[in-house]
Design a protein around this motif. Structure first.
Motif, PDB file in Angstrom:
ATOM      1  N   ALA A 105     -47.230  22.170  28.803  1.00 33.57           N
ATOM      2  CA  ALA A 105     -45.955  22.015  28.087  1.00 33.57           C
ATOM      3  C   ALA A 105     -46.190  21.882  26.582  1.00 33.57           C
ATOM      4  O   ALA A 105     -45.463  22.478  25.777  1.00 33.57           O
ATOM      5  CB  ALA A 105     -45.199  20.797  28.615  1.00 33.57           C
ATOM      6  N   LEU A 106     -47.216  21.115  26.195  1.00 32.79           N
ATOM      7  CA  LEU A 106     -47.525  20.938  24.778  1.00 32.79           C
ATOM      8  C   LEU A 106     -47.898  22.270  24.137  1.00 32.79           C
ATOM      9  O   LEU A 106     -47.430  22.587  23.035  1.00 32.79           O
ATOM     10  CB  LEU A 106     -48.656  19.927  24.606  1.00 32.79           C
ATOM     11  CG  LEU A 106     -49.121  19.671  23.177  1.00 32.79           C
ATOM     12  CD1 LEU A 106     -47.980  19.124  22.322  1.00 32.79           C
ATOM     13  CD2 LEU A 106     -50.309  18.720  23.165  1.00 32.79           C
ATOM     14  N   GLU A 160     -40.422  16.746  20.573  1.00 33.65           N
ATOM     15  CA  GLU A 160     -40.882  16.784  21.965  1.00 33.65           C
ATOM     16  C   GLU A 160     -42.400  16.919  22.046  1.00 33.65           C
ATOM     17  O   GLU A 160     -43.036  16.313  22.912  1.00 33.65           O
ATOM     18  CB  GLU A 160     -40.205  17.925  22.729  1.00 33.65           C
ATOM     19  CG  GLU A 160     -38.739  17.663  22.990  1.00 33.65           C
ATOM     20  CD  GLU A 160     -38.479  16.311  23.665  1.00 33.65           C
ATOM     21  OE1 GLU A 160     -39.156  15.986  24.648  1.00 33.65           O
ATOM     22  OE2 GLU A 160     -37.603  15.581  23.184  1.00 33.65           O
ATOM     23  N   LEU A 190     -48.620  18.399  31.338  1.00 36.59           N
ATOM     24  CA  LEU A 190     -48.177  18.089  29.973  1.00 36.59           C
ATOM     25  C   LEU A 190     -48.931  18.907  28.934  1.00 36.59           C
ATOM     26  O   LEU A 190     -48.366  19.272  27.903  1.00 36.59           O
ATOM     27  CB  LEU A 190     -48.332  16.598  29.688  1.00 36.59           C
ATOM     28  CG  LEU A 190     -47.273  15.702  30.319  1.00 36.59           C
ATOM     29  CD1 LEU A 190     -47.613  14.236  30.078  1.00 36.59           C
ATOM     30  CD2 LEU A 190     -45.895  16.018  29.786  1.00 36.59           C
ATOM     31  N   ARG A 200     -43.810  13.450  21.375  1.00 38.73           N
ATOM     32  CA  ARG A 200     -43.664  12.590  22.559  1.00 38.73           C
ATOM     33  C   ARG A 200     -44.670  12.977  23.645  1.00 38.73           C
ATOM     34  O   ARG A 200     -45.220  12.115  24.330  1.00 38.73           O
ATOM     35  CB  ARG A 200     -42.236  12.690  23.092  1.00 38.73           C
ATOM     36  CG  ARG A 200     -41.223  12.026  22.178  1.00 38.73           C
ATOM     37  CD  ARG A 200     -39.816  12.110  22.754  1.00 38.73           C
ATOM     38  NE  ARG A 200     -38.873  11.502  21.834  1.00 38.73           N
ATOM     39  CZ  ARG A 200     -37.883  12.155  21.241  1.00 38.73           C
ATOM     40  NH1 ARG A 200     -37.678  13.438  21.503  1.00 38.73           N
ATOM     41  NH2 ARG A 200     -37.081  11.533  20.404  1.00 38.73           N
ATOM     42  N   THR A 201     -44.912  14.266  23.778  1.00 32.81           N
ATOM     43  CA  THR A 201     -45.861  14.745  24.780  1.00 32.81           C
ATOM     44  C   THR A 201     -47.277  14.278  24.453  1.00 32.81           C
ATOM     45  O   THR A 201     -48.008  13.824  25.333  1.00 32.81           O
ATOM     46  CB  THR A 201     -45.799  16.282  24.877  1.00 32.81           C
ATOM     47  OG1 THR A 201     -44.465  16.662  25.218  1.00 32.81           O
ATOM     48  CG2 THR A 201     -46.764  16.822  25.911  1.00 32.81           C
ATOM     49  N   THR A 244     -47.548  10.629  25.309  1.00 33.96           N
ATOM     50  CA  THR A 244     -47.610  10.443  26.758  1.00 33.96           C
ATOM     51  C   THR A 244     -48.997  10.809  27.285  1.00 33.96           C
ATOM     52  O   THR A 244     -49.540  10.124  28.162  1.00 33.96           O
ATOM     53  CB  THR A 244     -46.524  11.280  27.462  1.00 33.96           C
ATOM     54  OG1 THR A 244     -45.247  10.895  26.952  1.00 33.96           O
ATOM     55  CG2 THR A 244     -46.554  11.075  28.961  1.00 33.96           C
TER      56      THR A 244
END
Length: 140
Positions: free
Chosen positions: A101-102, A58, A98, A61-62, A65
């Motif tokens: 979140a990262l 994840e 993001l 992917r972050t 993105t």
């Protein structure tokens, strides 16, 4: 040397530590350059459990993105014209979320802080994880 075969096991040097050769997990399909760099920087140094690999997937992917959002914001500019006036590009708002979140994903991996071979290597972070919901205290 292994006692059964009298052969020296294959090893590879990572930093200052000589480690037995192992197969590294593959990054998620579709991973771009930044994600591959993050993946390699972690899986070549640490042996991760399956739940940690899920967190790393994840995070990768972050990162990818974030790179795509950065390209869009660079092309469009940080401010955009809307029918109600000039506003901050929505990509900047999403990128900010993001990044938070990262940071949480990477913190949840609980990787040791510090360089290989230093005294902090092997000590895990002592955080309990992300904070829960804040509750109002009753006022009496």
């Amino acid at each position: 040397m292994t006692p059964e075969t009298n052969e020296t096991p294959q090893t590879e040097q990572i930093g200052l530590i000589l480690m037995p050769h192992r197969d590294f997990p593959k990054p998620p399909s579709g991973t771009r350059a930044s994600g591959r760099r993050l993946w390699a920087s972690i899986v070549t140094v640490f042996e991760l459990e399956e739940h940690e690999l899920a967190l790393l997937r994840e995070a990768v992917r972050t990162v990818d993105t974030l790179d795509r959002l950065d390209a869009v914001v660079r092309a469009d500019g940080g401010m955009i014209d809307t029918p109600t006036g000039v506003k901050v590009h929505p990509g900047l708002v999403e990128a900010r979320q993001l990044r938070i979140a990262l940071a949480r994903l990477l913190a949840a991996l609980r990787l040791p802080d510090g360089e290989v071979g230093t005294e902090s290597q092997g000590r895990r972070q002592r955080r309990a994880g992300a904070r829960g919901v804040y509750q109002l205290k009753s006022i009496s």
